[in-house]
Scaffold this motif. Structure first.
Motif, short mmCIF file in Angstrom:
data_model
loop_
_atom_site.label_atom_id
_atom_site.label_comp_id
_atom_site.label_asym_id
_atom_site.label_seq_id
_atom_site.Cartn_x
_atom_site.Cartn_y
_atom_site.Cartn_z
N UNK A 279 -7.59 -32.07 -14.85
CA UNK A 279 -6.93 -31.84 -16.15
C UNK A 279 -5.59 -31.15 -15.92
N UNK A 280 -4.53 -31.75 -16.48
CA UNK A 280 -3.19 -31.17 -16.38
C UNK A 280 -2.80 -30.62 -17.74
N UNK A 281 -2.68 -29.31 -17.83
CA UNK A 281 -2.24 -28.66 -19.07
C UNK A 281 -0.72 -28.62 -19.05
N UNK A 282 -0.09 -29.59 -19.72
CA UNK A 282 1.36 -29.74 -19.66
C UNK A 282 2.06 -28.95 -20.77
N UNK A 283 3.38 -28.83 -20.64
CA UNK A 283 4.27 -28.17 -21.61
C UNK A 283 3.95 -26.68 -21.74
N UNK A 297 -9.96 -23.67 -22.43
CA UNK A 297 -10.91 -23.37 -21.35
C UNK A 297 -12.24 -22.87 -21.90
N UNK A 298 -12.18 -22.12 -23.01
CA UNK A 298 -13.42 -21.61 -23.62
C UNK A 298 -14.25 -22.77 -24.19
N UNK A 299 -13.58 -23.79 -24.71
CA UNK A 299 -14.30 -24.93 -25.30
C UNK A 299 -14.76 -25.95 -24.27
N UNK A 300 -14.09 -25.95 -23.10
CA UNK A 300 -14.36 -26.97 -22.08
C UNK A 300 -15.77 -26.80 -21.49
N UNK A 301 -16.54 -27.87 -21.55
CA UNK A 301 -17.90 -27.83 -20.98
C UNK A 301 -18.00 -28.59 -19.66
N UNK A 302 -17.05 -29.47 -19.38
CA UNK A 302 -17.06 -30.24 -18.13
C UNK A 302 -16.54 -29.39 -16.98
N UNK A 303 -17.04 -29.68 -15.79
CA UNK A 303 -16.65 -28.91 -14.61
C UNK A 303 -15.44 -29.56 -13.93
N UNK A 304 -14.35 -29.71 -14.67
CA UNK A 304 -13.12 -30.28 -14.12
C UNK A 304 -12.09 -29.17 -13.96
N UNK A 305 -11.33 -29.17 -12.83
CA UNK A 305 -10.30 -28.14 -12.65
C UNK A 305 -9.14 -28.35 -13.62
N UNK A 306 -8.56 -27.25 -14.09
CA UNK A 306 -7.42 -27.30 -15.02
C UNK A 306 -6.20 -26.70 -14.34
N UNK A 307 -5.09 -27.44 -14.33
CA UNK A 307 -3.85 -26.96 -13.70
C UNK A 307 -2.75 -26.87 -14.75
N UNK A 308 -2.32 -25.65 -15.08
CA UNK A 308 -1.22 -25.50 -16.04
C UNK A 308 0.11 -25.84 -15.36
N UNK A 309 0.90 -26.73 -15.97
CA UNK A 309 2.18 -27.14 -15.38
C UNK A 309 3.22 -27.25 -16.49
N UNK A 310 4.46 -27.33 -16.05
CA UNK A 310 5.57 -27.65 -16.94
C UNK A 310 6.47 -28.63 -16.19
N UNK A 311 6.60 -29.82 -16.74
CA UNK A 311 7.44 -30.82 -16.07
C UNK A 311 8.92 -30.48 -16.22
N UNK A 312 9.23 -29.60 -17.16
CA UNK A 312 10.64 -29.20 -17.37
C UNK A 312 11.05 -28.15 -16.34
N UNK A 313 10.24 -27.10 -16.20
CA UNK A 313 10.57 -26.03 -15.24
C UNK A 313 9.96 -26.29 -13.86
N UNK A 314 9.12 -27.34 -13.74
CA UNK A 314 8.41 -27.70 -12.50
C UNK A 314 7.39 -26.65 -12.07
N UNK A 315 7.01 -25.81 -12.99
CA UNK A 315 5.99 -24.79 -12.72
C UNK A 315 4.64 -25.45 -12.47
#
Length: 426
Positions: A279-283, A297-315
């Motif tokens: 899962x890519x948490x964009x913007x 993340x509190x609502x997520x029940x699946x065991x998938x990794x979440x990566x926060x990113x920003x395509x603008x700042x490349x974070x």
């Protein structure tokens, strides 16, 4: 233009006709039959060319026909076999019979070939029919008709990673930032009208192919929106990267987006939910996205990794690419979804069809049909009496005479076969 699904007609070449000929040389006593066999017709073959990435060649030309075999020649010479018609297709092409839905071929590797339509065999010359009882036969066969079929060609892109998500969540922007691909990016729905591919290389020189697929919306599996046309491309990917607009810039709830897209994938193919997902948490550069991420993340029940990113700042992009590359190393390269589905090419025993069928026309004529009977008819040379007599014996041997009598046929009744009419004689 990206073309990923077409219907075409293919016909293999007919076999060449056999020849009726005799030896007439001065110093060959008794002469004898010398008619050669016809050559085999050409097959229609599909071959994978890794340089292609679309079915554009089949867009404007819908009929493909291989050449027929050469006719037999005198002195027992065999006619030349026809060259196969080889058509290039991109890797990831699935070919299925349009009439039965059966998968004919699944072409993945470079230079892999599959015979789509088999050429007819050459007809036998009269040299083949010589017997002690009939040493000089006047019989030769016409060539066997080549097989013909309507086929559906489907392209499923072979990418390692597929980007899925609602329109305008940043999939195309992500692809353009992490690879050399330059997809069209704009602030409106369905900017991406066709899948885009890009090769991504991480800082430690690991690389993979990333596919940006057109945005899905609710009901896509039923044909709503554009995404349904490209759901098939998700099947080939080894990892699904789910891009979510965590800032909710269009007023949607990120978690609802996540649930809706996964529901569409599940409705299209249950096996897709067994695929690893990231899962890519964009913007994340937009104010309020951090709070949305915490709630997500509190609502997520699946065991998938979440990566926060920003395509603008490349974070966060560096960590995301490393995670994808690490995950790909744990999944065998040659695992393709088609292996797990009933779509794979299975060679089954096909029950023999009846040799013939008898029906009645409104005018009372008896109509004969059947693949075996029609092929026999087409391979008979009706210009020669011996061939006609042989055809009559073959019909009796198949039981057609008796079957016609059982249906009430009488002397002088009309019998039809293809475009020809015969008279039933007792």
């Amino acid at each position: 233009m990206f073309v990923d699904q077409v219907k075409v007609y293919v016909k293999a070449g007919d076999g060449g006709n056999g020849l009726v000929a005799y030896r007439r040389e001065k110093y060959v006593p008794m002469g004898g039959p010398a008619g050669g066999d016809g050559g085999n017709g050409g097959d229609v073959i599909f071959e994978v060319d890794e340089g292609l990435n679309t079915l554009m060649d089949f867009r404007y030309k819908k009929h493909f026909k291989a050449t027929r075999g050469e006719n037999g020649m005198s002195k027992g010479q065999h006619g030349k076999n026809a060259e196969p018609l080889i058509l290039s297709v991109p890797p990831g092409t699935t070919v299925r019979d349009d009439d039965t839905g059966e998968v004919i071929a699944d072409l993945i590797e470079h230079k892999q070939q599959a015979i789509i339509a088999k050429g007819g065999r050459g007809g036998r010359g009269n040299i083949r029919f010589a017997t002690p009882r009939n040493p000089a036969p006047e019989i030769a066969e016409n060539g066997e008709p080549g097989s013909e079929r309507n086929i559906q060609i489907e392209l499923k892109l072979i990418a390692d990673v597929g980007l899925v998500g609602f329109p305008s969540v940043g999939k195309s922007t992500l692809l353009s930032v992490v690879s050399a691909a330059r997809p069209k990016v704009a602030d409106y729905h369905f900017t991406t009208l066709a899948p885009n591919l890009g090769v991504v290389e991480t800082e430690d020189q690991r690389s993979f192919v990333l596919a940006d697929l057109p945005g899905l919306i609710e009901g896509a599996h039923e044909g709503i929106g554009l995404g349904h046309q490209f759901l098939r491309h998700v099947e080939r990917t080894r990892i699904i990267v789910h891009v979510i607009d965590m800032a909710g810039t269009e007023g949607r709830d990120p978690y609802n987006d996540y649930v809706t897209i996964n529901k569409e994938l599940r409705e299209y193919d249950e096996l897709l939910m067994q695929r690893p997902q990231i899962i890519v948490a964009n913007k994340m550069d937009i104010p309020g996205s951090e709070e949305q991420l915490t709630q997500f993340k509190e609502q997520l029940t699946d065991d998938f990794p979440v990566y926060p990113v920003s395509t603008v700042t490349k974070q966060g992009l560096r960590e995301l690419l490393f995670a994808i590359a690490d995950k790909l190393e744990t999944i065998p390269k040659d695992t393709t979804p088609i292996e797990q589905k009933e779509e794979r090419v299975v060679y089954r025993h096909h029950q023999e069809k009846d040799d013939f069928h008898i029906t009645r026309d409104p005018d009372g004529a008896y109509v004969l049909s059947g693949d075996k009977l029609e092929k026999l008819f087409k391979m008979t040379d009706f210009n020669r009496d011996e061939s006609i007599q042989r055809f009559s014996r073959q019909l009796r041997g198949m039981g057609i005479d008796d079957a016609l009598r059982d249906r009430g046929a009488k002397d002088g009744d009309t019998v039809r076969l293809l475009d020809y009419e015969f008279e039933f004689v007792e």
